[in-house]
Design an enzyme around this catalytic site. Structure first.
Site, mmCIF file in Angstrom:
data_model
loop_
_atom_site.group_PDB
_atom_site.id
_atom_site.type_symbol
_atom_site.label_atom_id
_atom_site.label_comp_id
_atom_site.label_asym_id
_atom_site.label_seq_id
_atom_site.Cartn_x
_atom_site.Cartn_y
_atom_site.Cartn_z
ATOM 1 N N ASP A 1 -27.391 -7.478 49.495
ATOM 2 C CA ASP A 1 -27.938 -9.060 50.133
ATOM 3 C C ASP A 1 -29.302 -9.038 49.937
ATOM 4 O O ASP A 1 -30.074 -8.282 50.295
ATOM 5 C CB ASP A 1 -27.440 -9.050 51.552
ATOM 6 C CG ASP A 1 -25.832 -9.075 51.895
ATOM 7 O OD1 ASP A 1 -25.452 -9.960 51.293
ATOM 8 O OD2 ASP A 1 -25.518 -8.342 52.573
ATOM 9 N N HIS B 1 -22.848 -4.059 46.490
ATOM 10 C CA HIS B 1 -23.044 -5.617 46.821
ATOM 11 C C HIS B 1 -24.698 -5.762 47.806
ATOM 12 O O HIS B 1 -24.673 -5.018 48.830
ATOM 13 C CB HIS B 1 -22.149 -6.189 47.872
ATOM 14 C CG HIS B 1 -22.534 -7.640 48.524
ATOM 15 N ND1 HIS B 1 -22.720 -8.775 47.803
ATOM 16 C CD2 HIS B 1 -22.607 -7.920 49.776
ATOM 17 C CE1 HIS B 1 -23.043 -9.648 48.497
ATOM 18 N NE2 HIS B 1 -22.888 -9.240 49.750
ATOM 19 N N HIS C 1 -26.484 -16.310 50.441
ATOM 20 C CA HIS C 1 -25.328 -16.668 51.657
ATOM 21 C C HIS C 1 -25.667 -16.208 52.718
ATOM 22 O O HIS C 1 -24.994 -16.363 53.825
ATOM 23 C CB HIS C 1 -24.032 -16.114 50.960
ATOM 24 C CG HIS C 1 -23.971 -14.729 50.655
ATOM 25 N ND1 HIS C 1 -24.362 -14.237 49.454
ATOM 26 C CD2 HIS C 1 -23.669 -13.518 51.552
ATOM 27 C CE1 HIS C 1 -24.030 -12.862 49.613
ATOM 28 N NE2 HIS C 1 -23.515 -12.543 50.813
ATOM 29 N N ASP D 1 -18.746 -12.461 48.738
ATOM 30 C CA ASP D 1 -19.131 -12.482 50.125
ATOM 31 C C ASP D 1 -19.521 -13.861 50.796
ATOM 32 O O ASP D 1 -19.120 -13.797 51.834
ATOM 33 C CB ASP D 1 -20.595 -11.708 50.181
ATOM 34 C CG ASP D 1 -20.645 -11.162 51.620
ATOM 35 O OD1 ASP D 1 -19.796 -11.026 52.364
ATOM 36 O OD2 ASP D 1 -21.817 -10.854 52.170
#
Length: 929
Positions: free
Chosen positions: A87, A85, A455, A209
């Site tokens: 970001d 994951h 996000h 997420d």
């Protein structure tokens, strides 16, 4: 503007809220015939833009499906999904994450993750990996040699490397507008499509997420062709109920206007968020012991590892519905040294499956989300149905993630303006013709806007230096987005307007500090044609002296033919009334003091993510020294750091409230969360309505969840919802609608009341990873950030309220771009222009007009009314495309899905069967009629 029309094939994507038909008047095989009807959120295109031939696409898609490892029908099949994951900015900037810079903040380097994963996939054909964020993959891909690119293409074609989600980023779902989400998804999916063809097209949406999940996102994913949607975060009470009922996998019916299954999306809730099971993390960032499988050594642990894994798998199977379960093997920025993960996963699979010869019924395999979803579909079961959304999200009793709905309100506004600016420049690039494409207009603004949807970007949940970087990227994008001179043309009469001159307010003087010294501002109404522009000239009076305005005492009433506003002579508070109904609405500004976590109920403080006031009763401000001017304007001070201007324009059904908040004082060592509250006599019965990503409206009820029995523990934060563009309360007589100029949080805490949070300044971190308080300052405002915004209030009868507030919300979201020039204009300058032959019907909104390639453009039209919303404007509408544009000839079109990465007639999705009698909210979904 050239006199001759451009002849273009038009790529058409339509977002529809009812039914639109598109007569073309041409007999073309690639064009829709006259009278063809489509419904809500469909899309069309004219040319093949990089898509491969149909047979080749189908063959490659079939090959990718065949790459899934075989499962065993009489066993518990455990699908291990290696993933990372990444970001697109959070604790570090996008650049820092990609390069692995500033590891003193967080050890993370995306380029090394992709290097290492590709190397390890080549060593064992059984291995699988999924990748999500196209923004990072795009950067990495550009740096690879042609031979490495070919190697990666082969991995993709064989299904060993699978793209999921595929947008430029994994967007936030609470604070993003649907137009910007569609754009960022289109950008990422287009790159994958043009680079890898059908095998690179994601089949699964993957939002592991984001902090709560919007119904409109599911609707968009369905119409982009996704077969399923997986996420990791779910309210703790909702998860507990779903585990008991085996409803962690469900069918989400994501629109009340689309005919099923157009917006139906299979949705799965992952068992561990997006982390591996406890004790089975083998990344260099983890402390779990590796599998030690040499029996000659004392620390041999295979038996223990297998036993623990079997127990976890069997327990997980108890709360899911089929003999297939999924485990996410990875986490934040993992697999920088992929050998650690894969070496241990290879062993895990070998030793667990080795027990099958001793009657074990557990089968472990490398898998991907699409392979797992394929097995769930083959099960041919019925699934629980859901029709509401997954807001608000709480991970424990006093920890509601509703603060980020408002966090960093200045950045939220800048992102919204940037989106509007980008759409305008996209339109100008098309209307300006070929000459406009030779200038500096580039992809920087599109990429900056796409990244801002992440996000941890527009959500306001990043570190301060990262927020600054997002803003810098947006500002840089603006430099590429210029007004094209080719849009000017001669022989047009000049425009005329009447100005009113108003002294600059004290609040404005304080906000601008030493960056301007003007004593007056111009306030006047303008009219711009659809898809066009108007020009206004401003000059001094002939004697050279500036116009003056007259100050008056505070009026008792300001009004126009639609609206009347009165002010209390003692407090200065306003109340709004419509002339026919005489229903008062009192507007007050208040604040919550933030919890510092030091109380008996919970140690949770308010922070960037979490909203937790230390009292359920807000502290009111009181209006001081109201002033008025000749322009139907009243200026109010509620405290030295909270002020408001109330404006009422002629012929407007909306009242404008321009609020200025800050610097928020913290000398009392208390963080503060400032709200505006509208108290009315409307009998709401504790129901209210908020929008989903600026699109459909959803009904809410205080202290209530449609799909489980809520145990409310935070009466304020637990009743806050995202408001992306508008919210309203209503009864049978009146509807009060508030249109916002950015994403904000709010709710209806009391009957007949609607409150919206404006600004937050907090002194404690809320322990969700960002590791700094939301305490915004700047060089200009070292004592605290000052934020200004605008709310539009309208009070209408319910039958006509939707007809007014939807177009108003679109006007605020996609506001006109203002440009200025000094001196006299060329006498041949065209002062007004419209790219349309006539205005579109009220129900139809032009969402997107942008250049796709040399000879084709991308057009999105949307029918913007829900099916139940308006007696008039929810009805079908016909749009004649050949008579739509004033400077473009439409040669033809063909149909694409919403994200423009697949021919619509090739978009084949899994069919799912809902359980009967489930999923409908226990609320009266009444019409606004």
């Amino acid at each position: 503007m050239a006199a001759r029309k451009q002849q273009l094939a038009v790529v058409l994507l339509f977002l529809l809220g009812g039914v639109l038909s598109f007569p073309l008047g041409q007999d073309r095989k690639d064009a829709l015939t006259c009278g063809y009807e489509v419904s809500y959120l469909y899309s069309f295109t004219a040319l093949c833009f990089g898509l491969r031939g149909k047979q080749q696409q189908v063959a490659k898609a079939a090959a990718a499906a065949a790459s899934c490892h075989a499962t065993k029908p009489n066993m518990l099949n455990v699908h291990l999904v290696p993933h990372t994951h990444d970001d697109v900015g959070w604790l570090k900037t996008v650049d820092q994450y990609f390069y692995g810079d500033r590891n003193d903040i967080q050890h993370a380097g995306v380029q090394y993750i992709l290097d290492s994963v590709v190397d390890q996939l080549l060593k064992n054909p059984d291995r699988r990996f999924i990748y999500v964020e196209t923004a990072f993959f795009y950067r990495w891909w550009k740096q690879q040699s042609s031979s490495m690119q070919q190697t990666v293409r082969q991995l993709v074609n064989e299904g060993r490397l699978e793209f999921v989600n595929g947008g430029w980023c994994m967007s936030d779902e609470a604070t993003t507008h649907y137009s910007a989400v569609i754009d960022q998804m289109t950008m990422g999916l287009r790159f994958l499509n043009e680079t890898f063809g059908a095998c690179g097209r994601p089949r699964v949406a993957w939002h592991i997420d984001p902090f709560g999940h919007a119904r409109e996102h599911a609707s968009m994913f369905a119409q982009m062709g996704y077969d399923g949607f997986f996420f990791g975060r779910l309210d703790y009470q909702d998860r507990a109920r779903r585990m008991m009922a085996k409803e962690q996998e469900l069918l989400w019916r994501a629109s009340d206007s689309l005919t099923p299954p157009v917006a139906d999306l299979f949705t799965g809730i992952l068992p561990n968020g997006y982390n591996p099971p406890e004790g089975f993390c083998w990344d260099q960032s983890c402390d779990d012991p590796p599998i030690r499988d040499d029996p000659d050594l004392e620390d041999y642990n295979v038996d223990d590892v297998v036993k623990r894994f079997m127990a976890i798998a069997e327990n997980q199977a108890l709360v899911y519905k089929t003999n297939h379960i999924i485990m996410t093997m990875g986490s934040d920025f993992q697999y920088e040294n992929a050998n650690l993960w894969y070496k241990n996963l290879d062993k895990l699979i070998r030793y667990v499956n080795g027990l099958q010869s001793n009657s074990s019924k557990v089968n472990v395999l490398y898998s991907t989300p699409s392979c797992y979803l394929q097995e769930l579909h083959r099960a041919n079961l019925t699934w629980a149905l859901k029709t509401d959304d997954f807001f608000p999200y709480a991970d424990s009793a006093h920890d509601f993630w509703t603060g980020y709905f408002t966090s960093r309100p200045a950045l939220k506004r800048y992102e919204r303006i940037s989106n509007s600016n980008l759409q305008t420049c996209n339109q100008l690039e098309v209307l300006g013709g070929p000459v406009s494409r030779k200038g500096p207009f580039g992809g920087g603004d599109k990429k900056a806007m796409a990244v801002a949807q992440h996000h941890d970007a527009v959500s306001g949940t990043e570190k301060q230096h990262v927020a600054n970087d997002y803003a810098r990227k947006l500002a840089s994008g603006w430099q590429h987005c210029q007004v094209f001179q080719s849009l000017t043309e001669a022989d047009t009469s000049s425009s005329v307007s009447v100005l009113k001159v108003v002294p600059v307010s004290k609040a404005t003087q304080e906000v601008r500090r030493n960056r301007g010294f003007a004593v007056n501002e111009l306030v006047f109404q303008v009219q711009a044609p659809p898809l066009g522009y108007s020009t206004y000239s401003v000059s001094l009076l002939q004697d050279g002296s500036p116009p003056t305005s007259t100050q008056h005492r505070t009026p008792t009433v300001i009004q126009n033919k639609f609206l009347k506003v009165t002010f209390d002579p003692d407090t200065g508070l306003l109340s709004t009334e419509t002339c026919p109904n005489d229903r008062p609405c009192v507007c007050v500004c208040s604040r919550y003091n933030a919890s510092d976590g030091n109380n008996s109920l919970s140690i949770q403080p308010s922070g960037a993510y979490i909203f937790r006031p230390n009292s359920s009763t807000p502290f009111p401000f009181y209006s001081l020294q109201p002033q008025s001017s000749v322009v139907q304007e009243v200026r109010q001070w509620f405290s030295p750091w909270v002020s408001q201007v109330v404006r009422l324009y002629a012929d407007s059904r909306a009242l404008e409230l321009e609020w200025t908040v800050g610097p928020v004082p913290i000398d009392d060592s208390l963080g503060k969360e400032v709200i505006t509250r509208l108290d009315t006599s409307i009998q709401t019965g504790e129901y209210f309505y908020t929008d989903s990503n600026g699109r459909e409206m959803l009904q809410r009820k205080k202290d209530f969840r449609p799909t489980w029995q809520l145990k409310q523990s935070e009466p304020i934060a637990g009743n806050y919802y995202p408001i992306n563009s508008r919210a309203f309360i209503k009864d049978d007589v009146d509807q009060l609608t508030v249109v916002t100029d950015r994403s904000q949080g709010g709710g209806s805490i009391h009957n007949g009341s609607l409150e919206i949070m404006l600004h937050r300044r907090l002194l404690y971190d809320d322990v969700r990873g960002v590791a700094e308080p939301l305490n915004e300052t700047s060089d200009i405002f070292p004592e605290g950030l000052v934020v200004r915004g605008r709310l539009l209030l309208s009070l209408d009868r319910p039958p006509s309220a939707a007809d007014a507030h939807r177009p108003l919300a679109q006007e605020v979201v996609l506001q006109p771009l203002l440009t200025f020039t000094d001196g006299d204009l060329n006498p041949n300058t065209r002062l007004e222009f419209s790219g349309l032959q006539a205005a579109l019907p009220p129900a139809v909104h032009l969402l997107t007009l942008s250049q796709w390639d040399k000879d084709s453009v991308l057009l999105r039209l949307e029918h913007q009314f829900q099916s139940w919303e308006s007696k008039v404007n929810s009805q079908p509408v016909t749009v004649n495309l050949q008579k739509l544009f004033s400077t473009l000839d439409v040669l033809g079109m063909s149909e694409l899905n919403l994200s423009a990465n697949q021919w619509k007639d090739e978009m084949k999705r899994f069919d799912w069967t809902p359980q009967k009698g489930t999923g409908r909210p226990n609320l009266p979904l009444t019409s606004l009629q």
